[in-house]
Design an enzyme around this catalytic site. Structure first.
Site, PDB file in Angstrom:
ATOM      1  N   LYS A  35      56.653  43.435  -2.281  1.00  0.00           N
ATOM      2  CA  LYS A  35      57.237  43.735  -3.335  1.00  0.00           C
ATOM      3  C   LYS A  35      57.112  42.986  -4.718  1.00  0.00           C
ATOM      4  O   LYS A  35      57.088  43.552  -5.880  1.00  0.00           O
ATOM      5  CB  LYS A  35      58.700  43.692  -3.091  1.00  0.00           C
ATOM      6  CG  LYS A  35      59.519  44.223  -4.075  1.00  0.00           C
ATOM      7  CD  LYS A  35      61.130  44.454  -3.494  1.00  0.00           C
ATOM      8  CE  LYS A  35      61.786  43.385  -2.892  1.00  0.00           C
ATOM      9  NZ  LYS A  35      62.183  42.241  -3.708  1.00  0.00           N
ATOM     10  N   ARG A  91      72.209  46.597  -2.786  1.00  0.00           N
ATOM     11  CA  ARG A  91      71.951  46.360  -1.503  1.00  0.00           C
ATOM     12  C   ARG A  91      73.110  47.057  -0.633  1.00  0.00           C
ATOM     13  O   ARG A  91      73.123  46.819   0.837  1.00  0.00           O
ATOM     14  CB  ARG A  91      72.011  44.869  -1.262  1.00  0.00           C
ATOM     15  CG  ARG A  91      70.690  44.330  -1.845  1.00  0.00           C
ATOM     16  CD  ARG A  91      70.742  43.121  -1.597  1.00  0.00           C
ATOM     17  NE  ARG A  91      69.464  42.183  -2.284  1.00  0.00           N
ATOM     18  CZ  ARG A  91      69.092  40.941  -2.069  1.00  0.00           C
ATOM     19  NH1 ARG A  91      69.935  40.249  -1.464  1.00  0.00           N
ATOM     20  NH2 ARG A  91      68.130  40.590  -2.702  1.00  0.00           N
ATOM     21  N   ARG A 122      52.335  32.537   7.117  1.00  0.00           N
ATOM     22  CA  ARG A 122      52.284  31.867   5.786  1.00  0.00           C
ATOM     23  C   ARG A 122      52.446  30.435   5.898  1.00  0.00           C
ATOM     24  O   ARG A 122      53.373  29.693   6.759  1.00  0.00           O
ATOM     25  CB  ARG A 122      53.422  32.326   4.920  1.00  0.00           C
ATOM     26  CG  ARG A 122      53.322  33.937   4.396  1.00  0.00           C
ATOM     27  CD  ARG A 122      54.383  33.934   3.188  1.00  0.00           C
ATOM     28  NE  ARG A 122      55.852  33.784   3.734  1.00  0.00           N
ATOM     29  CZ  ARG A 122      56.683  34.733   3.293  1.00  0.00           C
ATOM     30  NH1 ARG A 122      56.305  35.727   2.431  1.00  0.00           N
ATOM     31  NH2 ARG A 122      57.988  34.851   3.869  1.00  0.00           N
ATOM     32  N   ARG A 142      57.321  26.580   6.317  1.00  0.00           N
ATOM     33  CA  ARG A 142      58.620  26.579   5.705  1.00  0.00           C
ATOM     34  C   ARG A 142      59.340  27.026   6.573  1.00  0.00           C
ATOM     35  O   ARG A 142      59.187  27.832   7.928  1.00  0.00           O
ATOM     36  CB  ARG A 142      58.949  27.236   4.548  1.00  0.00           C
ATOM     37  CG  ARG A 142      57.864  26.972   3.521  1.00  0.00           C
ATOM     38  CD  ARG A 142      58.383  27.772   2.110  1.00  0.00           C
ATOM     39  NE  ARG A 142      58.130  29.208   2.110  1.00  0.00           N
ATOM     40  CZ  ARG A 142      57.918  30.064   1.144  1.00  0.00           C
ATOM     41  NH1 ARG A 142      58.343  29.577   0.133  1.00  0.00           N
ATOM     42  NH2 ARG A 142      57.598  31.246   1.465  1.00  0.00           N
ATOM     43  N   ARG A 161      66.453  38.634   9.318  1.00  0.00           N
ATOM     44  CA  ARG A 161      66.451  39.193   7.770  1.00  0.00           C
ATOM     45  C   ARG A 161      65.989  40.468   7.615  1.00  0.00           C
ATOM     46  O   ARG A 161      66.341  41.280   6.772  1.00  0.00           O
ATOM     47  CB  ARG A 161      65.481  38.219   6.891  1.00  0.00           C
ATOM     48  CG  ARG A 161      66.030  36.629   6.497  1.00  0.00           C
ATOM     49  CD  ARG A 161      64.865  35.667   6.470  1.00  0.00           C
ATOM     50  NE  ARG A 161      64.193  36.139   5.435  1.00  0.00           N
ATOM     51  CZ  ARG A 161      62.958  35.440   5.019  1.00  0.00           C
ATOM     52  NH1 ARG A 161      62.423  34.499   5.455  1.00  0.00           N
ATOM     53  NH2 ARG A 161      62.347  35.896   3.697  1.00  0.00           N
TER      54      ARG A 161
END
Length: 262
Positions: free
Chosen positions: A66, A141, A176, A205, A216
């Site tokens: 996004k 949201r 990542r 991370r 999430r």
């Protein structure tokens, strides 16, 4: 409406003039660097297309791409990119009235009430740069937030939903890695480090794990499900499981097909 304009790659983005379906284009002489003469002919034949859409909402799960699409859209369609999360953090850091109210809840470990965030978004959309066109990123949201925007007469011409299979999203996040020296983000499969020296110092991370990303994604799916009815008449589903350029091409095609009224 959309108009195809044959021009050079260095042409400025299309700007709106006088409402929907009307375009104007600012042409600039292309700058050609040394060794770039072979690209001249390609640049001259490139087609740049802009549609007179000025109110866009976009939603996508973490790692859906996004952010990349927001960058491309805001530049190509001259839209002011507004992220509610970034807006909230900015208002808190600068100590605005809304920011101070929000900080009280954040310091207490509580969610910032809808009315405060909605007020921030409404105020931001009234600023001159956003009046000309906006791209609202990841907001609303909840049904309450969508209803509040409706009451304020804030409604998109199109609601873009980037759809990517959950297994792919998990793979994108878990792979990542961060270079702590440069801040650059790599992906062990899709964008690996340039050499072994960089690879040796990369870190993952704490929130880029499957244990963290699955909740999430569940939250995102719940949020989207709550607001889709509010935007069903302007909803456009985009396959986000493609190369970023193809994703953008699909979005551009959808925006070009809109019958937007002033």
């Amino acid at each position: 409406a959309a108009t195809a304009i044959h021009t050079a790659r260095t042409e400025a983005p299309c700007r709106y003039a006088g409402g929907a379906g009307r375009l104007r284009t600012v042409r600039r002489a292309p700058h050609v660097s040394a060794g770039a003469s072979s690209r001249k002919r390609h640049a001259r034949s490139r087609v740049v297309t802009c549609a007179a859409v000025s109110r866009v909402m976009i939603s996508g799960a973490p790692a859906s791409g996004k952010g990349t699409q927001c960058e491309l859209l805001s530049e190509a369609f001259s839209l002011t990119h507004i992220s509610a999360g970034d807006l909230l953090r900015a208002e808190v850091s600068t100590g605005t009235a809304n920011g101070l109210k929000a900080k009280e809840f954040m310091d207490a470990g509580k969610l910032v009430p809808n009315d405060i965030v909605v007020t921030m978004v409404k105020d931001r959309l009234k600023q001159p740069d956003a009046v000309a066109g906006w791209l609202l990123d990841g907001y609303p949201r909840s049904k309450d937030q969508a209803d509040a925007l409706e009451e304020a007469d804030i409604r998109p011409e199109v609601f873009l939903l980037l759809e990517v299979p959950e297994s792919i999203l998990v793979e994108r996040v878990v792979g990542r890695r961060l270079d702590p020296e440069t801040g650059k983000i790599y992906h062990m499969k899709y964008a690996p480090p340039e050499n072994d020296e960089i690879a040796a110092r990369l870190i993952q991370r704490s929130d880029d794990t499957e244990e963290k990303v699955v909740p999430r994604l569940e939250t995102h799916n719940s949020n989207v499900a709550a607001i889709l009815d509010s935007y069903s008449d302007v909803l456009v589903r985009i396959n986000g499981d493609q190369d970023k350029n193809q994703v953008y091409a699909d979005i551009e095609k959808a925006l070009k097909s809109l019958n937007v009224s002033a």
